[in-house]
Design a protein around this motif. Structure first.
Motif, PDB file in Angstrom:
ATOM      1  N   LEU A 100       0.825  -1.211   0.000  1.00  0.00           N
ATOM      2  CA  LEU A 100       0.000   0.000   0.000  1.00  0.00           C
ATOM      3  C   LEU A 100       0.856   1.256   0.000  1.00  0.00           C
ATOM      4  N   LEU A 101       2.042   1.205   0.622  1.00  0.00           N
ATOM      5  CA  LEU A 101       2.954   2.351   0.551  1.00  0.00           C
ATOM      6  C   LEU A 101       3.423   2.597  -0.884  1.00  0.00           C
ATOM      7  N   ALA A 102       3.513   1.527  -1.665  1.00  0.00           N
ATOM      8  CA  ALA A 102       3.929   1.672  -3.066  1.00  0.00           C
ATOM      9  C   ALA A 102       2.903   2.458  -3.877  1.00  0.00           C
ATOM     10  N   LEU A 103       1.688   2.582  -3.366  1.00  0.00           N
ATOM     11  CA  LEU A 103       0.670   3.343  -4.094  1.00  0.00           C
ATOM     12  C   LEU A 103       0.900   4.851  -4.023  1.00  0.00           C
ATOM     13  N   PHE A 104       1.840   5.299  -3.190  1.00  0.00           N
ATOM     14  CA  PHE A 104       2.200   6.713  -3.191  1.00  0.00           C
ATOM     15  C   PHE A 104       3.026   7.079  -4.415  1.00  0.00           C
ATOM     16  N   ASN A 105       3.692   6.090  -5.023  1.00  0.00           N
ATOM     17  CA  ASN A 105       4.537   6.370  -6.184  1.00  0.00           C
ATOM     18  C   ASN A 105       3.769   6.993  -7.346  1.00  0.00           C
ATOM     19  N   PRO A 106       2.613   6.465  -7.745  1.00  0.00           N
ATOM     20  CA  PRO A 106       1.886   7.127  -8.838  1.00  0.00           C
ATOM     21  C   PRO A 106       1.464   8.560  -8.501  1.00  0.00           C
ATOM     22  N   LEU A 107       1.118   8.800  -7.247  1.00  0.00           N
ATOM     23  CA  LEU A 107       0.731  10.156  -6.849  1.00  0.00           C
ATOM     24  C   LEU A 107       1.929  11.104  -6.920  1.00  0.00           C
ATOM     25  N   LEU A 108       3.081  10.653  -6.431  1.00  0.00           N
ATOM     26  CA  LEU A 108       4.290  11.472  -6.514  1.00  0.00           C
ATOM     27  C   LEU A 108       4.705  11.690  -7.967  1.00  0.00           C
ATOM     28  N   ALA A 109       4.583  10.640  -8.792  1.00  0.00           N
ATOM     29  CA  ALA A 109       4.917  10.769 -10.214  1.00  0.00           C
ATOM     30  C   ALA A 109       3.964  11.748 -10.903  1.00  0.00           C
ATOM     31  N   TYR A 110       2.703  11.740 -10.477  1.00  0.00           N
ATOM     32  CA  TYR A 110       1.741  12.697 -11.031  1.00  0.00           C
ATOM     33  C   TYR A 110       2.207  14.127 -10.770  1.00  0.00           C
ATOM     34  N   ALA A 126       0.687   8.863 -13.872  1.00  0.00           N
ATOM     35  CA  ALA A 126       0.140   8.187 -12.692  1.00  0.00           C
ATOM     36  C   ALA A 126      -0.593   6.912 -13.081  1.00  0.00           C
ATOM     37  N   ALA A 127      -1.366   6.980 -14.155  1.00  0.00           N
ATOM     38  CA  ALA A 127      -2.111   5.792 -14.597  1.00  0.00           C
ATOM     39  C   ALA A 127      -1.169   4.675 -15.021  1.00  0.00           C
ATOM     40  N   LEU A 128      -0.136   5.000 -15.786  1.00  0.00           N
ATOM     41  CA  LEU A 128       0.801   3.975 -16.248  1.00  0.00           C
ATOM     42  C   LEU A 128       1.613   3.393 -15.095  1.00  0.00           C
ATOM     43  N   LEU A 129       2.044   4.238 -14.177  1.00  0.00           N
ATOM     44  CA  LEU A 129       2.832   3.742 -13.052  1.00  0.00           C
ATOM     45  C   LEU A 129       1.989   2.885 -12.115  1.00  0.00           C
ATOM     46  N   THR A 130       0.710   3.188 -11.998  1.00  0.00           N
ATOM     47  CA  THR A 130      -0.174   2.370 -11.170  1.00  0.00           C
ATOM     48  C   THR A 130      -0.253   0.948 -11.704  1.00  0.00           C
ATOM     49  N   LEU A 131      -0.230   0.816 -13.001  1.00  0.00           N
ATOM     50  CA  LEU A 131      -0.326  -0.507 -13.616  1.00  0.00           C
ATOM     51  C   LEU A 131       1.028  -1.171 -13.829  1.00  0.00           C
ATOM     52  N   PHE A 132       2.103  -0.468 -13.516  1.00  0.00           N
ATOM     53  CA  PHE A 132       3.446  -1.007 -13.694  1.00  0.00           C
ATOM     54  C   PHE A 132       3.684  -2.119 -12.684  1.00  0.00           C
ATOM     55  N   GLY A 133       4.183  -3.235 -13.139  1.00  0.00           N
ATOM     56  CA  GLY A 133       4.251  -4.463 -12.344  1.00  0.00           C
ATOM     57  C   GLY A 133       4.992  -4.379 -11.041  1.00  0.00           C
ATOM     58  N   PHE A 134       6.214  -3.833 -11.001  1.00  0.00           N
ATOM     59  CA  PHE A 134       6.962  -3.917  -9.758  1.00  0.00           C
ATOM     60  C   PHE A 134       6.394  -3.010  -8.690  1.00  0.00           C
ATOM     61  N   ASN A 135       5.581  -2.076  -9.080  1.00  0.00           N
ATOM     62  CA  ASN A 135       5.028  -1.153  -8.104  1.00  0.00           C
ATOM     63  C   ASN A 135       4.043  -1.853  -7.171  1.00  0.00           C
ATOM     64  N   VAL A 136       3.182  -2.705  -7.690  1.00  0.00           N
ATOM     65  CA  VAL A 136       2.189  -3.377  -6.855  1.00  0.00           C
ATOM     66  C   VAL A 136       2.120  -4.870  -7.134  1.00  0.00           C
ATOM     67  N   GLN A 137       2.231  -5.278  -8.391  1.00  0.00           N
ATOM     68  CA  GLN A 137       1.888  -6.632  -8.782  1.00  0.00           C
ATOM     69  C   GLN A 137       3.025  -7.644  -8.625  1.00  0.00           C
ATOM     70  N   SER A 138       4.184  -7.256  -8.213  1.00  0.00           N
ATOM     71  CA  SER A 138       5.306  -8.179  -8.087  1.00  0.00           C
ATOM     72  C   SER A 138       5.055  -9.185  -6.967  1.00  0.00           C
ATOM     73  N   THR A 139       5.498 -10.414  -7.168  1.00  0.00           N
ATOM     74  CA  THR A 139       5.374 -11.414  -6.108  1.00  0.00           C
ATOM     75  C   THR A 139       6.554 -11.339  -5.139  1.00  0.00           C
ATOM     76  N   PHE A 140       7.525 -10.486  -5.448  1.00  0.00           N
ATOM     77  CA  PHE A 140       8.618 -10.280  -4.505  1.00  0.00           C
ATOM     78  C   PHE A 140       8.091  -9.446  -3.350  1.00  0.00           C
ATOM     79  N   VAL A 141       8.175  -9.996  -2.167  1.00  0.00           N
ATOM     80  CA  VAL A 141       7.693  -9.256  -1.008  1.00  0.00           C
ATOM     81  C   VAL A 141       8.802  -8.358  -0.494  1.00  0.00           C
ATOM     82  N   LEU A 142       8.416  -7.297   0.147  1.00  0.00           N
ATOM     83  CA  LEU A 142       9.341  -6.293   0.665  1.00  0.00           C
ATOM     84  C   LEU A 142      10.257  -5.804  -0.451  1.00  0.00           C
TER      85      LEU A 142
END
Length: 183
Positions: A100-110, A126-142
């Motif tokens: 959820l902290l990673a969701l600040f990245n699209p706002l900052l990029a905006y 912001a829209a493209l970064l929200t859908l960018f994989g490593f920002n939210v969708q990665s299975t790598f935790v932390l």
């Protein structure tokens, strides 16, 4: 004398947060329904270092900072330690907090793209970064990359604010340097 811009809030500014929220639901649902585990050498090391910071161990002096956490420095462990203080030591809660902290990245990029190219470019960024994989969708935790992006975006925003003020704010320039050093 530098020009002053009107500080009005436009329609694009009002749509960016709902856009990020709506576009982030599918990647978050994807992450929630796919198995993940703390594996590799980085994620357990960060969890352990964050736990050490909370427990009072870990970094004893600035002399050992280059070797702390395998040479990666104390920023991510300090963030994990602060999340441990808030959410406890449950790994799943910590992983979701980082997602959820990673969701600040699209706002900052905006805000960065808006300042450089205009509101519509900021919205697209912001829209493209929200859908960018490593920002939210990665299975790598932390994921360290999402946090580094946050610090880099904050660095650029502080630097642009310092430049915009024409050198009249050395505190913003110093903050920009601190953020860059932390990343």
């Amino acid at each position: 004398m530098p020009e002053t811009e009107p500080s009005s809030v436009g329609w694009v500014d009002l749509t960016v947060i709902p856009l990020i929220a709506i576009l982030s639901v599918p990647p978050l649902l994807w992450f929630g329904h796919h198995p993940w585990m703390v594996m590799g050498k980085d994620a357990p090391r960060y969890l352990f270092a964050g736990s050490e910071i909370v427990s009072g161990g870990g970094l004893d002096s600035l002399a050992g900072i280059s070797n702390y956490n395998g040479g990666h420095g104390p920023v991510l462990p300090a963030l994990i330690g602060s999340l441990i203080l808030i959410f406890g030591r449950d790994t799943e809660s910590l992983v979701w907090a980082m997602r959820l902290l990673a969701l600040f990245n699209p706002l900052l990029a905006y805000f960065l793209a808006k300042r450089l190219s205009g509101p519509l470019a900021g919205l697209l960024t912001a829209a493209l970064l929200t859908l960018f994989g490593f920002n939210v969708q990665s299975t790598f935790v932390l994921n360290l990359d999402a946090l580094l992006l946050t610090f880099n975006l904050l660095t650029l925003l502080a630097l642009l604010a310092a430049i915009k003020r024409g050198g009249s704010s050395p505190a913003l320039a110093f903050l920009s340097g601190l953020l860059l050093g932390a990343s």
